[in-house]
Scaffold this active site. Structure first.
Site, PDB file in Angstrom:
ATOM      1  N   GLU A  34     -16.958  92.947 115.197  1.00 10.80           N
ATOM      2  CA  GLU A  34     -17.490  92.161 115.763  1.00 10.80           C
ATOM      3  C   GLU A  34     -17.568  90.869 116.524  1.00 10.80           C
ATOM      4  O   GLU A  34     -17.774  90.615 115.597  1.00 10.80           O
ATOM      5  CB  GLU A  34     -19.303  92.679 115.410  1.00 10.80           C
ATOM      6  CG  GLU A  34     -20.444  92.493 116.421  1.00 10.80           C
ATOM      7  CD  GLU A  34     -21.277  92.586 115.632  1.00 10.80           C
ATOM      8  OE1 GLU A  34     -22.215  91.691 115.755  1.00 10.80           O
ATOM      9  OE2 GLU A  34     -21.461  93.523 113.722  1.00 10.80           O
ATOM     10  N   ARG A  38     -22.820  84.526 121.419  1.00 12.02           N
ATOM     11  CA  ARG A  38     -23.327  83.637 120.588  1.00 12.02           C
ATOM     12  C   ARG A  38     -23.033  81.747 120.906  1.00 12.02           C
ATOM     13  O   ARG A  38     -23.056  81.163 120.932  1.00 12.02           O
ATOM     14  CB  ARG A  38     -23.210  83.288 118.714  1.00 12.02           C
ATOM     15  CG  ARG A  38     -24.583  83.771 117.872  1.00 12.02           C
ATOM     16  CD  ARG A  38     -23.987  84.145 116.621  1.00 12.02           C
ATOM     17  NE  ARG A  38     -24.675  85.246 116.010  1.00 12.02           N
ATOM     18  CZ  ARG A  38     -25.164  85.866 114.715  1.00 12.02           C
ATOM     19  NH1 ARG A  38     -24.342  84.272 114.190  1.00 12.02           N
ATOM     20  NH2 ARG A  38     -25.591  86.635 114.370  1.00 12.02           N
ATOM     21  N   LYS A 121     -28.207  99.015 112.804  1.00 19.31           N
ATOM     22  CA  LYS A 121     -27.680  97.691 111.656  1.00 19.31           C
ATOM     23  C   LYS A 121     -29.288  97.836 111.239  1.00 19.31           C
ATOM     24  O   LYS A 121     -30.191  97.439 111.820  1.00 19.31           O
ATOM     25  CB  LYS A 121     -27.599  97.025 112.902  1.00 19.31           C
ATOM     26  CG  LYS A 121     -27.812  95.515 112.540  1.00 19.31           C
ATOM     27  CD  LYS A 121     -26.549  94.266 114.043  1.00 19.31           C
ATOM     28  CE  LYS A 121     -27.164  93.386 113.135  1.00 19.31           C
ATOM     29  NZ  LYS A 121     -26.387  92.269 114.409  1.00 19.31           N
TER      30      LYS A 121
END
Length: 197
Positions: A34, A38, A121
């Site tokens: 993943e 960012r 999640k």
């Protein structure tokens, strides 16, 4: 979510780190990667990591349809979000890409179920109350499965993985930010792969 017990949560600042990091993680037995959106390097990192044999690369920290489209265009094979909105869920459905939205409350889960989702999640896992809260949430939503992320460590991951509705955990400890140390990351990945599920 069942390929490996740990999904490395990756922040790439320098594109040159992407391929060596992916190679070390795949070698260690953690192929599901993943890459969080960012940093400015994230989308190019996804493109680069996709070239590594055996790597299954997705995008994390996806917050809207535009980011989702950009991540899919970069080759993301799955999408992870810190939260759940109807527009984002519908964008993922339109794109035909597996979508793992973040939830922290019963209302979040109910919204997801209304949208046809059953895999979530749990985020931020430790800050949202830890395993006791997830156990309380999972009880009335027996059809749901979870990937806790946020505050998961090598030390507490086995406790989370021992809970049946948890299929895997997300963690950054396996792939620390910065220049990758191939041997150390591969060893850390091998240890994470052996965590009990």
């Amino acid at each position: 979510m069942q390929t490996a017990p740990v999904i490395p949560v990756i922040v790439i600042d320098d594109l040159d780190h992407a391929v060596p990091l992916a190679e070390a993680l795949v070698e260690g037995g953690l192929p599901v990667l993943e890459v969080t959106l960012r940093t400015p390097a994230a989308l190019d990192a996804i493109r680069a990591m996709k070239q590594v044999d055996g790597a299954i690369v997705g995008a994390g920290t996806v917050c809207n349809g535009e980011q989702l489209d950009a991540a899919v265009e970069a080759g993301s094979e799955f999408i992870v979000s810190p939260g759940l909105t109807e527009p984002l869920a519908k964008a993922a459905e339109r794109a035909g890409v597996p979508f793992l939205p973040g939830i922290a409350t019963a209302a979040d889960i109910m919204r997801g179920l209304d949208l046809g989702l059953t895999h979530f999640k749990f985020f931020p896992a430790e800050a949202a109350g830890g395993l006791p809260v997830l156990k309380a949430l999972a009880a009335p939503f027996h059809q749901c499965r979870f990937c806790p992320t946020g505050g998961i460590t090598e030390q507490n991951a086995p406790d989370w993985l021992a809970f049946d509705p948890v299929l895997c955990v997300g963690g950054s400890w396996v792939a620390p930010r910065g220049a990758p140390d191939h041997a150390a990351i591969a060893a850390s990945a091998r240890a994470a792969k052996e965590l009990n599920r």
